[in-house]
Design a protein around this motif. Sequence first.
Motif, PDB file in Angstrom:
ATOM      1  N   VAL A  84      12.265   2.642   3.404  1.00  0.00           N
ATOM      2  CA  VAL A  84      11.448   1.701   2.575  1.00  0.00           C
ATOM      3  C   VAL A  84      10.090   1.992   2.884  1.00  0.00           C
ATOM      4  O   VAL A  84       9.727   2.165   4.009  1.00  0.00           O
ATOM      5  N   LYS A  85       9.459   2.187   1.801  1.00  0.00           N
ATOM      6  CA  LYS A  85       7.838   2.336   1.912  1.00  0.00           C
ATOM      7  C   LYS A  85       7.146   1.206   2.617  1.00  0.00           C
ATOM      8  O   LYS A  85       7.220  -0.172   2.336  1.00  0.00           O
ATOM      9  N   ARG A  86       6.300   1.434   3.631  1.00  0.00           N
ATOM     10  CA  ARG A  86       5.517   0.300   4.191  1.00  0.00           C
ATOM     11  C   ARG A  86       4.075   0.793   4.106  1.00  0.00           C
ATOM     12  O   ARG A  86       3.667   1.908   3.859  1.00  0.00           O
ATOM     13  N   ASP A  87       3.351   0.023   4.720  1.00  0.00           N
ATOM     14  CA  ASP A  87       1.784   0.193   4.564  1.00  0.00           C
ATOM     15  C   ASP A  87       1.280   0.011   6.146  1.00  0.00           C
ATOM     16  O   ASP A  87       1.816  -0.824   6.798  1.00  0.00           O
ATOM     17  N   VAL A  88       0.082   0.488   6.400  1.00  0.00           N
ATOM     18  CA  VAL A  88      -0.461   0.483   7.579  1.00  0.00           C
ATOM     19  C   VAL A  88      -1.791  -0.525   7.380  1.00  0.00           C
ATOM     20  O   VAL A  88      -2.401  -0.376   6.592  1.00  0.00           O
ATOM     21  N   VAL A  89      -1.937  -1.412   8.351  1.00  0.00           N
ATOM     22  CA  VAL A  89      -3.079  -2.226   8.188  1.00  0.00           C
ATOM     23  C   VAL A  89      -3.824  -2.257   9.684  1.00  0.00           C
ATOM     24  O   VAL A  89      -3.214  -1.794  10.498  1.00  0.00           O
ATOM     25  N   THR A  90      -5.082  -2.768   9.406  1.00  0.00           N
ATOM     26  CA  THR A  90      -5.764  -2.932  10.607  1.00  0.00           C
ATOM     27  C   THR A  90      -5.914  -4.299  11.047  1.00  0.00           C
ATOM     28  O   THR A  90      -6.357  -5.010  10.337  1.00  0.00           O
ATOM     29  N   THR A  91      -5.648  -4.761  12.369  1.00  0.00           N
ATOM     30  CA  THR A  91      -5.460  -6.241  12.759  1.00  0.00           C
ATOM     31  C   THR A  91      -7.068  -6.745  13.220  1.00  0.00           C
ATOM     32  O   THR A  91      -7.996  -5.872  12.833  1.00  0.00           O
ATOM     33  N   ARG A  92      -7.051  -8.000  13.369  1.00  0.00           N
ATOM     34  CA  ARG A  92      -8.528  -8.375  13.695  1.00  0.00           C
ATOM     35  C   ARG A  92      -8.844  -7.975  15.021  1.00  0.00           C
ATOM     36  O   ARG A  92     -10.126  -7.727  15.127  1.00  0.00           O
ATOM     37  N   GLU A  93      -8.040  -7.537  15.780  1.00  0.00           N
ATOM     38  CA  GLU A  93      -8.398  -6.816  17.110  1.00  0.00           C
ATOM     39  C   GLU A  93      -8.795  -5.187  16.885  1.00  0.00           C
ATOM     40  O   GLU A  93      -9.108  -4.662  17.905  1.00  0.00           O
ATOM     41  N   GLY A  94      -8.741  -4.862  15.466  1.00  0.00           N
ATOM     42  CA  GLY A  94      -9.036  -3.467  15.345  1.00  0.00           C
ATOM     43  C   GLY A  94      -7.772  -2.574  15.493  1.00  0.00           C
ATOM     44  O   GLY A  94      -8.204  -1.182  15.821  1.00  0.00           O
ATOM     45  N   LYS A  95      -6.701  -3.257  15.946  1.00  0.00           N
ATOM     46  CA  LYS A  95      -5.331  -2.008  15.850  1.00  0.00           C
ATOM     47  C   LYS A  95      -4.945  -1.914  14.881  1.00  0.00           C
ATOM     48  O   LYS A  95      -4.863  -2.815  13.798  1.00  0.00           O
ATOM     49  N   SER A  96      -4.088  -0.917  14.782  1.00  0.00           N
ATOM     50  CA  SER A  96      -3.449  -0.361  13.452  1.00  0.00           C
ATOM     51  C   SER A  96      -1.934  -0.938  13.407  1.00  0.00           C
ATOM     52  O   SER A  96      -1.442  -1.087  15.029  1.00  0.00           O
ATOM     53  N   ASP A  97      -1.151  -1.567  12.551  1.00  0.00           N
ATOM     54  CA  ASP A  97       0.203  -2.163  12.683  1.00  0.00           C
ATOM     55  C   ASP A  97       0.830  -1.830  11.232  1.00  0.00           C
ATOM     56  O   ASP A  97       0.028  -1.696  10.182  1.00  0.00           O
ATOM     57  N   VAL A  98       1.955  -1.891  11.236  1.00  0.00           N
ATOM     58  CA  VAL A  98       2.597  -1.767   9.976  1.00  0.00           C
ATOM     59  C   VAL A  98       3.579  -3.062   9.795  1.00  0.00           C
ATOM     60  O   VAL A  98       4.649  -3.270  10.554  1.00  0.00           O
ATOM     61  N   PRO A  99       3.346  -3.894   9.008  1.00  0.00           N
ATOM     62  CA  PRO A  99       3.943  -5.016   8.723  1.00  0.00           C
ATOM     63  C   PRO A  99       5.425  -4.558   8.277  1.00  0.00           C
ATOM     64  O   PRO A  99       5.620  -3.847   7.510  1.00  0.00           O
TER      65      PRO A  99
END
Length: 562
Positions: free
Chosen positions: A322-337
């Motif tokens: 399944v295609k996911r996306d990577v985002v940057t959290t408020r703390e500046g960390k990368s995360d994949v919801p």
Amino acid sequence: KEERIVVLETENAALHLKLAEYQGLAGRSTNEVLQLYAAHGQQLKLQRSSVVTQLHGAIKRLKQDLKSLHSFALELSKEFRRQSKTCLYQVVAAVQGIQLQNEAMQMFQIKAFDLEQSLQEVTERYEKEKEKRRALHNSLVELRGNIRVHCRIRPLLPFDDAAGHSMSQDRQRNLSEKVAYAADDETVLVKCSRPGHASINKTFQFERVYNDLESQDAVFADVAPLLTSLLDGYNVCIMAYGQTGSGKTYTMLGPQLEGNFTFSIEEESELGIIPRATQEVFRLISEKPPGSYWVEVSVVEVYNNEIFDLLAKDSYGKVFGVKRDVVTTREGKSDVPLLTHETVENASEFLHLVNRGLQLRVRHPTLVHAHSSRSHLVVTLTITTVVFGDNFGTLWEDEQTSQRLNKEVSSTFPQKTRDNKSTSSSRASSPVQLEATEKMKQVKTRLQLVDLAGSECVGMSGVTGAALRETSFINRSLSALADVLGAIAEQRAHVPYRNSKLTHLLQDSVGGDAKLLVMLCISPGQKYLTESMQSLGFGTRARQVQRGQVRKKNLPVLSKGK
């Protein structure tokens, strides 16, 4: 009567005449016999005298032979005495020489023993100094936040000799020549040569260099200490970098298997870093108090600059990417919801999940590698540590405290459902809330194991169509990774993490939030010299990156009060 007497006398006279005649014949016969006896005697004498003469001659000859033999025996005995004396002198000289040689040998043995002891002492001192230097270097790496770079040179393989039909045998032989060597355990020697120019030797220094004979055990032995840091509160990232066909997947996973990628004792010597690291992590966890750790795993691939969740399931329980996306959290960390995290309790469950994800990984044959990976594989182990007390890593000394803590956190950890399927969790959608006492806190550390897709030369790999598009994305993402490292090394204000989904996904690991180990994999053949030099240059630039000291993950996760 007188007439009768006269007749008788006449007859008597006739008889006397006959008698005389007969006596004369007898005398003559006797003489003849005597003559015959005399002749016979003379003949016998003559014969006897000839035999005696012959015997006498023979005796003379024998006497002469005896004299010659006697003289020869005397000469032989004299020669024997002379030679025996000479041999005796030689034996005595040889014995004296052997004694001298034995004495010299003993002296040499004593000197050799002394030299061996001196060499052993020097070797021990060298090893101690080497260990001190390595420890100091590691401390320097820790303080500076440098990237550890190891280099592995694979052996020449049969497909290295493959060449085009139009290529001459001499050209093919030159391309299959070995040009990359491990000079020692920290130096790579590359012979660079061009037609009409003299050969130039270039050297590259790394933390560890493995030659083509070193096994998977030797490679993992240098990786294992990082795993201890994982349970000490540090994030760890291990990635394999190199061209297609240089042995990255073999180093990270092991040999390409046709069936399931299961952990087997028979194949343990061939297993790569990923299964070995998981086994080591669970071994370290088993030494901790029960219930103090739990492990989640996620498997994603970056294909054509898109992130795919390889453990996601549909409503029927079927696994599909399944295609996911990577985002940057408020703390500046990368995360994949919405990323799927499966809870595992041992290495076998982990390998089962990895195998499930590998079945969906994109592969495509090329002229360089028959099973070329067309995507970047990222396997992440998230270890949640439950800390009891104020100090991180406090060990429980009594069994009652350990059992009480196990009871308190047993309801919190993800449990197996009745159908023996792991539950999925995500940081963004359904975060796990730890219900514990005020003295408990939860710390998450991550182990990222990355098998990067190989850089390719289009002319050598011979890809077209969709595979050509894949190659373009692979090379672009690897170039973006090099740009990120260059920006960090130059301490630029802006680091272009978002130029690629790969660098965005690995932002925390590459940017200094983890202890990073790059495993360079290079091919030794002349045919791959350009790609090998590019990989070695990448590793050299990566060593120069100073990210600052890596920080422990000791911030507690907020928990609800009972």
